[in-house]
Design a protein around this motif. Structure first.
Motif: not given
Length: 261
Positions: A156-167
């Motif tokens: 992931q890269q900034r600005p970071y997404k919440p983990m639910l979005e990242a997965i």
């Protein structure tokens, strides 16, 4: 009289030496954790603890790397980075983690399986033997697996997404008929948010060239070793991302279940 005092001192020294030797071989079983699962869920993806520092606190464990750049698995005092393409490589000592759980693995139970057994059935074996859900448990499975389903969140890269979005972007992999190792922890329900309540497991092949966060598996044959742990030490970050994060959101339990399942 002098001879008696000398003999007594010598005996005391031997007792002390024996005690020190015992403690070195039987160190207290402690789970060391850096940061909180709720911080990871909220998008705190950078920490200051290095791989070299983690190995001071254990020879066995799991977690992730800064920027969520792969899953972490530690065994036999070596740390591996399980990457989003399904591959694995040795971690560098200077790499850092935003969340990891380590212990010096001291199993007290061993079970050998010579026929196929599912993940749920193995968990039932552990639950039946430990009898309490209120202590931590560290587990390891060495064997041949019919299949292991894994996932690994991409970097992931900034600005970071919440983990639910990242997965939502995470690839999944199915390792079939592979020799490998599953390591993990079972954490009490009351630790949800601090850690992951229930079972949390990572897989790595015997060749150390693939693996990931475990979603499901079936063991063809192998050996399960495990033991309970009654002490937890948490090292909390002091960086601004952590200090500003909402660590108790309303949907925390559902979010962790969605991320880990």
């Amino acid at each position: 009289m002098t001879k008696s005092i000398t003999s007594h001192c010598s005996c005391t020294q031997e007792v002390v030496k024996s005690f020190i030797a015992y403690r070195e071989k039987h160190s207290e079983c402690v789970i060391y954790q850096t940061s909180l699962m709720s911080a990871l869920i909220s998008g705190v993806y950078e920490g200051q603890i290095t791989m070299a520092e983690l190995l001071k606190h254990g020879d066995f464990g799991l977690g992730t790397f800064n920027n969520l750049d792969g899953e972490l698995v530690a065994l036999n005092s070596k740390i591996y980075q399980l990457r989003s393409d399904g591959s694995a490589r040795s971690a560098q000592s200077e790499q850092k983690t935003p969340f990891a759980v380590m212990t010096f693995f001291q199993p007290t139970e061993k079970r050998t399986f010579k026929q196929k057994i599912s993940r749920e059935q193995i968990h039932n074996v552990i639950d039946d033997i430990t009898t309490t859900d209120n202590l931590f448990c560290a587990l390891r499975i060495d064997g041949t697996f019919s299949h292991v389903e894994t996932r690994t969140v991409p970097c992931q890269q900034r600005p970071y997404k919440p983990m639910l979005e990242a997965i939502a972007e995470q690839p999944t992999f199915d390792f079939t008929h592979q020799n490998g190792v599953i390591i993990g922890f079972r954490c009490p329900n009351y630790t949800q948010g601090i850690n992951v309540a229930g079972y949390h497991e990572h897989f790595i092949t015997d060749t150390r060239n693939g693996g990931g966060h475990v979603l499901d598996y079936q063991l063809e044959n192998g050996v399960l070793t495990f033991g309970t742990v009654a002490k937890l030490v948490i090292d909390l970050p002091q960086e601004s991302d952590f200090l500003r994060a909402n660590l108790s959101p309303q949907n925390l339990n559902n979010a962790i279940r969605a991320v880990e399942s």
